[in-house]
Write a protein that holds these residues in place. Structure first.
Motif, short mmCIF file in Angstrom:
data_model
loop_
_atom_site.label_atom_id
_atom_site.label_comp_id
_atom_site.label_asym_id
_atom_site.label_seq_id
_atom_site.Cartn_x
_atom_site.Cartn_y
_atom_site.Cartn_z
N TYR A 35 0.84 -1.21 0.00
CA TYR A 35 0.00 0.00 0.00
C TYR A 35 0.87 1.25 0.00
O TYR A 35 0.62 2.21 -0.73
N ALA A 39 1.17 4.30 -2.75
CA ALA A 39 0.99 5.71 -2.38
C ALA A 39 2.21 6.53 -2.79
O ALA A 39 2.07 7.65 -3.30
N PHE A 83 -5.08 11.07 -1.41
CA PHE A 83 -4.78 9.69 -1.80
C PHE A 83 -3.57 9.16 -1.04
O PHE A 83 -3.68 8.22 -0.25
N SER A 84 -2.42 9.75 -1.28
CA SER A 84 -1.18 9.20 -0.72
C SER A 84 -1.08 9.38 0.78
O SER A 84 -0.72 8.45 1.51
N SER A 86 -3.40 9.74 3.00
CA SER A 86 -4.33 8.92 3.79
C SER A 86 -3.75 7.52 3.98
O SER A 86 -3.89 6.92 5.05
N ILE A 87 -3.05 7.02 2.99
CA ILE A 87 -2.41 5.71 3.11
C ILE A 87 -1.21 5.80 4.05
O ILE A 87 -1.04 4.95 4.94
N SER A 90 -2.52 6.12 7.57
CA SER A 90 -3.22 4.90 7.97
C SER A 90 -2.23 3.84 8.45
O SER A 90 -2.43 3.21 9.49
N THR A 99 -8.15 5.36 5.32
CA THR A 99 -8.17 4.97 3.91
C THR A 99 -9.52 5.23 3.25
O THR A 99 -9.63 5.08 2.04
N THR A 102 -8.92 7.71 0.64
CA THR A 102 -8.12 7.35 -0.53
C THR A 102 -8.91 7.41 -1.83
O THR A 102 -8.44 8.02 -2.80
#
Length: 130
Positions: A35, A39, A83-84, A86-87, A90, A99, A102
């Protein structure tokens, strides 16, 4: 500001990529690492595009830069963050619910690409004849 934030995103992707590889990989699952690499890859590509947009906005290219170009830069920044980051957060903080942001980031990035395409079409139409 688009250029400054684009370069920040690029710097952060390299720094966080090194941290993920050397600091996090031994303590997270293979799935979490995958993941993170996704990201980071998105972060790096979008940082490059955002930086190019920022350079274009600051250059003398095209007397009238379409508003879609500025919007595209803003959407790339927002989409990359959603996007990135949040990963990243997380995995690092162990809060899986982050996520949920994301896919919102992914849709925002798609809108950024559409805005960039519209800006390109607009700039082609408005360029002076040779």
């Amino acid at each position: 500001m688009v250029l400054v934030l684009g370069t920040f995103l690029g710097f952060f992707s390299v720094a966080f990529g090194a941290y993920a590889e050397h600091g996090l990989r031994p303590v997270i699952t293979e799935e979490q690492f995958r993941y993170l690499m996704t990201a980071i890859r998105y972060n790096q590509v979008n940082a490059g595009v955002t930086t190019a947009i920022g350079l274009t906005l600051l250059s003398g290219m095209g007397a009238a830069k379409p508003p879609a170009l500025q919007w595209s830069g803003r959407l790339f920044i927002l989409g990359t963050m959603l996007f990135s980051f949040s990963i990243y957060l997380s995995v690092v903080l162990g809060i899986r619910e982050l996520t949920y942001l994301t896919p919102v980031g992914g849709v925002t990035l798609m809108a950024a690409w559409v805005a960039l395409a519209l800006a390109g079409v607009s700039m082609m139409k408005n360029r002076p004849e040779p």
